[in-house]
Design a protein around this motif. Structure first.
Motif, short mmCIF file in Angstrom:
data_model
loop_
_atom_site.label_atom_id
_atom_site.label_comp_id
_atom_site.label_asym_id
_atom_site.label_seq_id
_atom_site.Cartn_x
_atom_site.Cartn_y
_atom_site.Cartn_z
N ILE A 90 7.25 5.81 2.40
CA ILE A 90 8.48 5.29 3.01
C ILE A 90 9.68 5.82 2.22
CG2 ILE A 90 9.80 3.23 3.62
CD1 ILE A 90 7.08 1.72 3.71
N LEU A 91 10.54 6.55 2.92
CA LEU A 91 11.74 7.10 2.30
C LEU A 91 12.92 6.20 2.64
CD1 LEU A 91 11.12 10.80 3.45
CD2 LEU A 91 10.64 9.86 1.18
N ARG A 114 0.81 -1.21 0.00
CA ARG A 114 0.00 0.00 0.00
C ARG A 114 0.86 1.27 0.00
NH1 ARG A 114 -2.26 3.43 3.17
NH2 ARG A 114 -0.78 2.77 4.75
N ALA A 115 2.01 1.20 0.65
CA ALA A 115 2.84 2.40 0.83
C ALA A 115 3.52 2.81 -0.48
CB ALA A 115 3.91 2.13 1.89
N TYR A 116 3.80 4.10 -0.55
CA TYR A 116 4.56 4.63 -1.68
C TYR A 116 6.01 4.73 -1.24
CZ TYR A 116 6.18 8.17 -5.08
OH TYR A 116 6.88 8.87 -6.04
N VAL A 117 6.88 4.00 -1.90
CA VAL A 117 8.28 3.92 -1.49
C VAL A 117 9.15 4.80 -2.38
CG1 VAL A 117 10.23 2.37 -1.01
CG2 VAL A 117 7.87 1.53 -0.76
N ILE A 118 9.88 5.70 -1.75
CA ILE A 118 10.76 6.60 -2.47
C ILE A 118 12.21 6.33 -2.07
CG2 ILE A 118 11.37 9.03 -2.89
CD1 ILE A 118 8.49 9.76 -2.04
N GLY A 119 13.04 6.01 -3.02
CA GLY A 119 14.47 5.80 -2.75
C GLY A 119 15.22 7.10 -2.93
N ILE A 120 16.13 7.39 -2.03
CA ILE A 120 16.95 8.60 -2.14
C ILE A 120 18.40 8.16 -2.06
CG2 ILE A 120 17.53 10.83 -1.09
CD1 ILE A 120 14.59 10.83 -0.08
N THR A 121 19.09 8.29 -3.18
CA THR A 121 20.44 7.75 -3.21
C THR A 121 21.42 8.79 -3.74
OG1 THR A 121 21.72 5.81 -3.90
CG2 THR A 121 20.20 6.68 -5.51
N GLY A 122 22.70 8.61 -3.44
CA GLY A 122 23.73 9.55 -3.84
C GLY A 122 24.96 9.40 -2.96
N SER A 123 26.00 10.11 -3.29
CA SER A 123 27.26 9.98 -2.56
C SER A 123 27.12 10.48 -1.12
CB SER A 123 28.35 10.81 -3.24
OG SER A 123 28.47 10.40 -4.57
N PRO A 124 28.00 10.03 -0.24
CA PRO A 124 28.00 10.55 1.13
C PRO A 124 28.19 12.06 1.10
CG PRO A 124 29.49 8.66 0.93
CD PRO A 124 29.05 9.01 -0.44
N ARG A 141 8.58 -3.62 4.28
CA ARG A 141 7.30 -4.31 4.48
C ARG A 141 6.72 -4.07 5.85
NH1 ARG A 141 9.65 -9.35 1.27
NH2 ARG A 141 8.99 -8.72 -0.81
N VAL A 142 7.58 -4.03 6.85
CA VAL A 142 7.08 -3.78 8.21
C VAL A 142 6.45 -2.38 8.28
CG1 VAL A 142 7.72 -3.51 10.64
CG2 VAL A 142 8.73 -5.37 9.29
N MET A 143 7.15 -1.41 7.72
CA MET A 143 6.62 -0.04 7.75
C MET A 143 5.35 0.08 6.94
SD MET A 143 9.76 2.59 7.78
CE MET A 143 11.04 2.53 9.05
N ASP A 144 5.33 -0.61 5.82
CA ASP A 144 4.14 -0.66 4.97
C ASP A 144 2.97 -1.24 5.77
OD1 ASP A 144 2.24 -1.22 3.00
OD2 ASP A 144 3.72 -1.90 1.54
N ALA A 145 3.22 -2.37 6.42
CA ALA A 145 2.17 -3.06 7.17
C ALA A 145 1.67 -2.23 8.35
CB ALA A 145 2.69 -4.41 7.67
#
Ligand code: GDP
Ligand code: MG
Length: 330
Positions: free
Chosen positions: A148-149, A51-61, A138-142
């Motif tokens: 979810i970021l 159900r949740a909308y998952v957004i990935g945020i990636t990049g260098s430190p 999945r836990v956060m979704d549930a």
């Protein structure tokens, strides 16, 4: 698994489904510790996820992912959405490596019941970090998080796998990256849905935008030729100054447009299957490796013996690995 463990797993899962923060924390710890009841609880949760909308945020430190994440949380909360955050970055402010200001800022969200922040260490997962991340999602979704970021450092296959678990992936770069662009070329470019040139208060932001655009056009040209049709989603390249909250609203808008694109294009279903496959393979990889290592552990000293034989060239690792794999059975 003993009946008592099964019962406690069911109870734990039900408490997570009721949105209980403590139960979710507990389950995530159980996942980390590899307890059998964690798997039982996850099995019970699974049908209720998606159900949740998952957004990935990636990049260098240091690119500003955590700062950007922090600002996104604020905007999403203002929209009344609940937010889960998974930081898979050991240097992240979420894990305590923060300067004081960051920590104070995070504490604002930490006391907000609508925000659930969890960090994941890169150790202790048998290389199954993507599996562990998938479980945490999945836990956060549930437990009912709307968004979810997932913050990850954009290097390595694990990270690319994790980026692919998201519905939308934001790649954060900073001006004057040069080498970064090379790293991006190595794979993360393929999974980027939105680019953010953060720290646009520094020199070279426009140049970074141009460089990214040139790379995308190159990729676009290749794709058009190979697929014979235009690519529908053109990843926008946005500028932001996360510390000043500039460009965050535009980022959210771009993400909303991407969501819309996923729905109208049918890409959502395609990606869902891609994600399912990725996560299943990650799970399988970890389970099989665990099985193999358990077997070696039962045969006390066997791993050391194998290592000795390989080092002394009295046996070759290929034959030994094949032998062990075949002994594991179907
Ligand atoms: N000048 C400038 N600094 C920023 C910006 N965004 C983040 N920073 C700073 O960059 C540093 C690293 O940020 P952080 O969010 O921890 O990066 P992460 O490692 O990618 O999570 C911190 O000192 C931030 O305050 C920005 O837009 N402009
Ligand atoms: Mg960080």
């Amino acid at each position: 698994v003993k009946p008592k463990a099964a019962q406690s797993a069911a109870e734990l899962a039900d408490r997570v489904l009721a949105g209980e923060v403590r139960a979710a924390s507990r389950l995530m710890r159980d996942i980390d510790d590899g307890l059998p009841r964690a798997t039982l609880a996850l099995r019970r949760l699974f049908p209720k996820t998606g159900r949740a909308y998952v957004i990935g945020i990636t990049g260098s430190p240091g690119a500003g992912k955590s700062t950007l994440t922090d600002r996104l949380i604020a905007k999403l909360r203002a929209q009344g959405k609940t937010v889960g955050v998974i930081a898979v970055d050991p240097t992240s402010p979420f894990t305590g490596g923060a300067i004081l200001g960051d920590r104070i800022r995070m504490q604002d969200h930490a006391t907000d019941p609508g925000v659930f922040i969890r960090s994941l260490a890169t150790r202790g997962h048998l290389g199954g970090l993507s599996r562990a991340t998938g479980d945490c999602i999945r836990v956060m979704d549930a437990m009912g998080q709307d968004v979810i970021l997932v913050e990850t450092v954009g290097v390595g296959q694990d990270e690319i796998d994790i980026a692919q678990m998201a519905h939308s992936t934001v790649v954060v770069v900073v001006p004057g990256m040069g080498d970064d662009i090379q790293a991006i070329k190595a794979g993360i470019l393929e999974v980027a849905d939105v680019f953010v040139v953060n720290k646009a208060d520094q020199d070279g932001a426009d140049r970074a935008v141009r460089e990214l655009r040139a790379m995308l056009e190159l990729r676009h040209a290749v794709k058009v030729r190979s697929a014979g049709e235009a690519v529908e989603w053109e990843p926008p390249i946005l500028k932001a100054v996360a510390v000043k909250d500039l460009g965050i609203a535009e980022l959210l808008e771009a993400l909303e447009r991407h969501q819309g694109h996923l729905d109208t294009s049918g890409d959502r279903a395609v990606r869902e299957r891609g994600r399912a496959q990725m996560q299943f393979v990650a799970l399988l990889r970890e389970r099989l490796l665990r099985k193999a290592l358990d077997k070696l552990e039962r045969e006390r000293g066997r791993l050391e013996e194998i290592a000795g034989q390989i080092a002394a060239r009295t046996a070759d690792p290929y034959a030994l690995a094949d032998e062990l794999a075949s002994q594991l059975g179907a």
